[in-house]
Design a protein around this motif. Sequence first.
Motif, PDB file in Angstrom:
ATOM      1  N   LYS A 115       0.815  -1.213   0.000  1.00 15.23           N
ATOM      2  CA  LYS A 115       0.000   0.000   0.000  1.00 15.23           C
ATOM      3  C   LYS A 115       0.851   1.266   0.000  1.00 15.23           C
ATOM      4  CE  LYS A 115      -4.212  -1.949   1.885  1.00 15.23           C
ATOM      5  NZ  LYS A 115      -5.202  -1.991   2.978  1.00 15.23           N
ATOM      6  N   GLU A 116       2.103   1.149   0.409  1.00 13.94           N
ATOM      7  CA  GLU A 116       3.008   2.289   0.341  1.00 13.94           C
ATOM      8  C   GLU A 116       3.687   2.391  -1.021  1.00 13.94           C
ATOM      9  OE1 GLU A 116       3.608   4.828   2.456  1.00 13.94           O
ATOM     10  OE2 GLU A 116       1.931   4.001   3.585  1.00 13.94           O
ATOM     11  N   GLY A 117       3.330   1.491  -1.937  1.00 12.93           N
ATOM     12  CA  GLY A 117       3.912   1.503  -3.265  1.00 12.93           C
ATOM     13  C   GLY A 117       5.283   0.857  -3.336  1.00 12.93           C
ATOM     14  N   LEU A 118       5.681   0.156  -2.250  1.00 13.34           N
ATOM     15  CA  LEU A 118       6.998  -0.489  -2.208  1.00 13.34           C
ATOM     16  C   LEU A 118       6.873  -1.911  -2.753  1.00 13.34           C
ATOM     17  CD1 LEU A 118       8.094   0.840   1.296  1.00 13.34           C
ATOM     18  CD2 LEU A 118       8.755   1.716  -0.955  1.00 13.34           C
ATOM     19  N   THR A 119       6.508  -1.988  -4.024  1.00 10.89           N
ATOM     20  CA  THR A 119       6.246  -3.280  -4.654  1.00 10.89           C
ATOM     21  C   THR A 119       7.472  -4.184  -4.633  1.00 10.89           C
ATOM     22  OG1 THR A 119       4.780  -2.053  -6.140  1.00 10.89           O
ATOM     23  CG2 THR A 119       5.266  -4.345  -6.708  1.00 10.89           C
ATOM     24  N   HIS A 120       8.651  -3.608  -4.867  1.00  7.50           N
ATOM     25  CA  HIS A 120       9.873  -4.407  -4.906  1.00  7.50           C
ATOM     26  C   HIS A 120      10.112  -5.092  -3.565  1.00  7.50           C
ATOM     27  CE1 HIS A 120      13.961  -5.637  -5.898  1.00  7.50           C
ATOM     28  NE2 HIS A 120      14.353  -5.094  -4.744  1.00  7.50           N
ATOM     29  N   GLU A 121       9.971  -4.347  -2.475  1.00  9.61           N
ATOM     30  CA  GLU A 121      10.186  -4.927  -1.150  1.00  9.61           C
ATOM     31  C   GLU A 121       9.130  -5.982  -0.845  1.00  9.61           C
ATOM     32  OE1 GLU A 121      11.243  -2.580   2.233  1.00  9.61           O
ATOM     33  OE2 GLU A 121      11.802  -0.880   1.005  1.00  9.61           O
ATOM     34  N   ALA A 122       7.882  -5.735  -1.260  1.00  5.99           N
ATOM     35  CA  ALA A 122       6.818  -6.707  -1.035  1.00  5.99           C
ATOM     36  C   ALA A 122       7.100  -8.004  -1.783  1.00  5.99           C
ATOM     37  CB  ALA A 122       5.472  -6.118  -1.464  1.00  5.99           C
ATOM     38  N   GLU A 141      17.846   7.896   9.492  1.00  6.49           N
ATOM     39  CA  GLU A 141      18.552   6.693   9.020  1.00  6.49           C
ATOM     40  C   GLU A 141      17.724   6.000   7.945  1.00  6.49           C
ATOM     41  OE1 GLU A 141      19.128   2.464  11.066  1.00  6.49           O
ATOM     42  OE2 GLU A 141      20.511   3.946  11.903  1.00  6.49           O
ATOM     43  N   MET A 142      16.443   5.931   8.166  1.00  5.75           N
ATOM     44  CA  MET A 142      15.529   5.330   7.201  1.00  5.75           C
ATOM     45  C   MET A 142      15.629   6.042   5.852  1.00  5.75           C
ATOM     46  SD  MET A 142      11.377   5.306   7.540  1.00  5.75           S
ATOM     47  CE  MET A 142      10.335   4.440   6.365  1.00  5.75           C
ATOM     48  N   MET A 143      15.646   7.382   5.895  1.00  6.09           N
ATOM     49  CA  MET A 143      15.725   8.158   4.665  1.00  6.09           C
ATOM     50  C   MET A 143      17.091   8.029   4.003  1.00  6.09           C
ATOM     51  SD  MET A 143      13.592  11.577   5.767  1.00  6.09           S
ATOM     52  CE  MET A 143      13.550  12.163   4.075  1.00  6.09           C
ATOM     53  N   ASP A 144      18.128   7.892   4.800  1.00  2.00           N
ATOM     54  CA  ASP A 144      19.474   7.691   4.247  1.00  2.00           C
ATOM     55  C   ASP A 144      19.560   6.403   3.439  1.00  2.00           C
ATOM     56  OD1 ASP A 144      20.552  10.043   5.199  1.00  2.00           O
ATOM     57  OD2 ASP A 144      21.273   9.165   7.072  1.00  2.00           O
ATOM     58  N   LYS A 145      18.710   5.441   3.772  1.00  2.00           N
ATOM     59  CA  LYS A 145      18.707   4.165   3.063  1.00  2.00           C
ATOM     60  C   LYS A 145      17.742   4.165   1.875  1.00  2.00           C
ATOM     61  CE  LYS A 145      20.120   1.363   7.029  1.00  2.00           C
ATOM     62  NZ  LYS A 145      19.786   0.211   7.908  1.00  2.00           N
ATOM     63  N   GLY A 146      17.220   5.358   1.569  1.00  2.00           N
ATOM     64  CA  GLY A 146      16.339   5.467   0.409  1.00  2.00           C
ATOM     65  C   GLY A 146      14.887   5.120   0.676  1.00  2.00           C
ATOM     66  N   MET A 147      14.517   4.988   1.943  1.00  2.00           N
ATOM     67  CA  MET A 147      13.131   4.681   2.302  1.00  2.00           C
ATOM     68  C   MET A 147      12.435   5.962   2.739  1.00  2.00           C
ATOM     69  SD  MET A 147      13.866   1.299   4.605  1.00  2.00           S
ATOM     70  CE  MET A 147      15.195   0.167   4.176  1.00  2.00           C
ATOM     71  N   ARG A 148      11.223   6.153   2.327  1.00  2.00           N
ATOM     72  CA  ARG A 148      10.512   7.364   2.703  1.00  2.00           C
ATOM     73  C   ARG A 148       9.469   7.059   3.780  1.00  2.00           C
ATOM     74  NH1 ARG A 148       8.652   5.737  -2.327  1.00  2.00           N
ATOM     75  NH2 ARG A 148       6.405   5.380  -2.487  1.00  2.00           N
ATOM     76  N   PRO A 149       9.457   7.813   4.855  1.00  2.00           N
ATOM     77  CA  PRO A 149       8.443   7.585   5.893  1.00  2.00           C
ATOM     78  C   PRO A 149       7.076   8.032   5.411  1.00  2.00           C
ATOM     79  CG  PRO A 149       9.723   9.550   6.394  1.00  2.00           C
ATOM     80  CD  PRO A 149      10.373   8.913   5.204  1.00  2.00           C
ATOM     81  N   ASN A 150       6.036   7.312   5.788  1.00  2.00           N
ATOM     82  CA  ASN A 150       4.694   7.736   5.408  1.00  2.00           C
ATOM     83  C   ASN A 150       4.183   8.780   6.396  1.00  2.00           C
ATOM     84  OD1 ASN A 150       3.827   6.330   7.717  1.00  2.00           O
ATOM     85  ND2 ASN A 150       3.327   4.491   6.543  1.00  2.00           N
TER      86      ASN A 150
END
Length: 270
Positions: A116-123, A200-209
């Motif tokens: 639902k966050e659009g993180l299809t690759h991780e899913a 740290e999350m953002m440094d790894k290329g992940m965006r917080p919702n």
Amino acid sequence: MALCGRGTITAIRRALIFQNTFSPPISLDRHFCSTKNKKPLDTKLNFSLSSDSDDDQDSNTHMTKRPLPPPYDPFSKKPAIQEPKDPKDLQEIFHNMRNGDGLFNHAVKMFDALSKEGLTHEALELLGQIKDKGHMPDVVAHTAILEAYADAAQPKEALKVYMRMLACGVSPNAYTYAVLVKGLASDGKYAKEASKYMLEMMDKGMRPNAETYTSLFERLVREERLHEAARLLEQMKEKGFVPDHKAVHQALSAKRGPVFRILINLLFGS
């Protein structure tokens, strides 16, 4: 990344269910790394660490067929799984994780959130580990324990689980970070740590919702730490962060009063 189509998600969901349907019951113990020659981190509830022989015994466990849940609907606002009646009853929650569909339900919840966050690759990566390796990924087990402590308003214990997760060489995903940040933000004493892991999350290329970052900014506003909140927002914007007006209002739909107004003004300058 755009959310994949409904038909694709439904197929993935069914594949995940199929894998679970014909797999032996999941043992929680195997998902925690060996602490041999290492000083184990202290937690209030200890989980015995299985040996190789335990794994072999688990792999020979009789396989039972379970009824299929309803098809996955990526547009449903209903929770992916039923939440525990009492999130502070850790003994019951951990018992349920070790039996039946416990960890599988957490995998569904993680899969649902990532999709639902659009993180299809991780899913898809999560699904691939379950299908190809035939067992639950370590990130699911660790995040499930972390989330149990976070929901029980025990941020200190949640942080210990996260540190143990890193010590085991398990990489957190976007859902793990969301759980960690919101759990730490529930207590003003851990707001600084929550800010650290948000960045740290953002440094790894992940965006917080929106739900994740509003929980932290709301905590800082309630603690009257506006300078700290403004500094965090500046650091996030330097990493490309842009607050989503619609998503923020949805996350704060039940909020009113001065805290709400200050928070909106902080994020959008109005």
